[in-house]
Design an enzyme around this catalytic site. Sequence first.
Site, PDB file in Angstrom:
ATOM      1  CD  GLU A   1      -2.990  -1.098   2.289  1.00 13.51           C
ATOM      2  OE1 GLU A   1      -2.690  -0.548   3.357  1.00 13.51           O
ATOM      3  OE2 GLU A   1      -4.091  -1.637   2.108  1.00 13.51           O
TER       4      GLU A   1
ATOM      5  CD  GLU B   1      -3.858  -6.098   2.520  1.00 15.21           C
ATOM      6  OE1 GLU B   1      -4.705  -5.468   3.177  1.00 15.21           O
ATOM      7  OE2 GLU B   1      -2.642  -5.872   2.566  1.00 15.21           O
TER       8      GLU B   1
HETATM    9  C1  BG6 Z   1      -4.492  -2.913   4.828  1.00 13.13           C
HETATM   10  C2  BG6 Z   1      -3.137  -3.349   5.304  1.00 13.13           C
HETATM   11  O1  BG6 Z   1      -4.526  -1.529   4.926  1.00 13.13           O
HETATM   12  O2  BG6 Z   1      -5.614  -3.304   5.530  1.00 13.13           O
HETATM   13  C3  BG6 Z   1      -3.122  -4.468   6.323  1.00 13.13           C
HETATM   14  O3  BG6 Z   1      -2.289  -3.669   4.240  1.00 13.13           O
HETATM   15  C4  BG6 Z   1      -4.315  -4.307   7.237  1.00 13.13           C
HETATM   16  O4  BG6 Z   1      -1.887  -4.475   6.954  1.00 13.13           O
HETATM   17  C5  BG6 Z   1      -5.584  -4.389   6.417  1.00 13.13           C
HETATM   18  O5  BG6 Z   1      -4.333  -5.210   8.288  1.00 13.13           O
HETATM   19  C6  BG6 Z   1      -6.867  -4.381   7.226  1.00 13.13           C
HETATM   20  O6  BG6 Z   1      -6.872  -3.299   8.088  1.00 13.13           O
HETATM   21  P1  BG6 Z   1      -7.141  -3.468   9.634  1.00 13.13           P
HETATM   22  O7  BG6 Z   1      -6.936  -2.130  10.182  1.00 13.13           O
HETATM   23  O8  BG6 Z   1      -8.530  -3.969   9.743  1.00 13.13           O
HETATM   24  O9  BG6 Z   1      -6.140  -4.462  10.119  1.00 13.13           O
END
Ligand code: BG6
Length: 478
Positions: free
Chosen positions: A175, A377
Amino acid sequence: MAFKDGFLWGGATAANQYEGGWNEGGKGESVADHLSSGNVSHPRLITKTIEDDLYYPNHIASDFFHHYKEDIALFAEMGFKVFRMSIAWTRIFPTGEELEPNEEGLKFYDDVFDELKKYGIEPLVTISHYEMPFALTEKYNGWASRKLVDLYLKYATTLFERYKGKVKYWLTFNEINCGCLSLGNYMSLGILNGQTRDFTNQEDDVQLRYQGLHHQFIASALAVEACHNIDPDAKVGCMIAMMPSYAYTCNPIDVLGNQKNMRTLNYYCGDVQVRGKYPSFSKRLWNELGVELEMQPGDEEILMNGKVDFFSFSYYQTSCFTEDDSVDSTSANLIANAKRNPYLKESAWGWQIDPNGLRVTLNELYDRYEIPLMVVENGLGAYDTVESGQIHDPYRIEYLREHIKAMSEAIDDGVDLMGYTPWGCIDIVSASTGEMAKRYGMIYVDSNDNGEGSFARMKKDSFYWYKKVIESNGKDID
Ligand code: BG6
């Protein structure tokens, strides 16, 4: 359903949120190791030393360090073709400046890759995922300094040489566009201005942030080139947090504002990494922000020679854009005040669920770049309960199913999609809040927000469902 043969089904994690073993095997302290626990109402704190009366959830995380064989066996049982993980920079170069890498750290990842290979699972490795050495933050104010380019390149080159033939897919920075936001100061760029302590409300110097981003672009481009030279069979991708927004109304003011938002937050970084040059809107953006970018002779050539092979991204939600301040807000990945879309439902953390938005995003990205895409993701952070040893998570299955449907529609629309790795395929620590209770996994990890528990792994209903999805190559998703 449209998934091609060889589609890369799998799951995604990051070392700082999953691995644990924070001070074992010669590992140094990372920026994540200096983040205390928190939750939605209490922000995490950035502490310069490890304080006795605070809890640091990334220290143990889900303890992959001691459970990797068991976890990889579970991934294999689900049928993973690919596993996205990151290497902890501080396991290889504890302070970032050692002359020689830490052999014990390198050996740990050799063991992990060998274990994956046993089951025919391809590693997809993020080189830097919110876990740079804390020492570089203290000494250089992180990526604000150009010195970081050389240090990163040395680290990346060490990995390419060591794991040549073992790792085929690399991502240079997780990111990278997090640096376009104030939250990215510390987590993504290692910039610790002044006495900043509140993770969600950091002192912000926009000039430093954009300069830091430029240094990351240069480092990424040099790494792509180095990787291609060292291992011509390997492919390197960028990784962008897609935070798409819709204009809240058809008022042209909202439409224009939204276009600007999409360009500056979502496209600025990908444009540089895919096209090898800054987009045409950059100069005006820098002027408006009062940023004067310092470039060295040769930088333009470096960017052009280091274009990525594929475009990967995270996608959790969409939001809206409007100039009208009275419109209701909610939260979203990396964004605190996202304007709420009245047509969408949201997670317990306020992130708005929008599978159609994923199709729109895939189509927009492919129209813009025409290189293979990968969703690395995606997922639903939710509270789970264990009842008589079972975890029933229909909400997670529904979220994933609808997003898989959207991907298949986008493929039929003409998108070249390489793979899908839902986030936190096994429960891990939340990046934004530091909670364990915000669970994304298909595998449950018995640990709570204070790191108490047996760390035993348990299969959720979504585990069996996802296994079926992979087995049928996305045909059986009911
Ligand atoms: C993304 C990141 O922004 O979202 C991860 O690459 C992160 O590291 C994921 O865990 C989900 O966000 P969160 O805050 O729910 O863990």
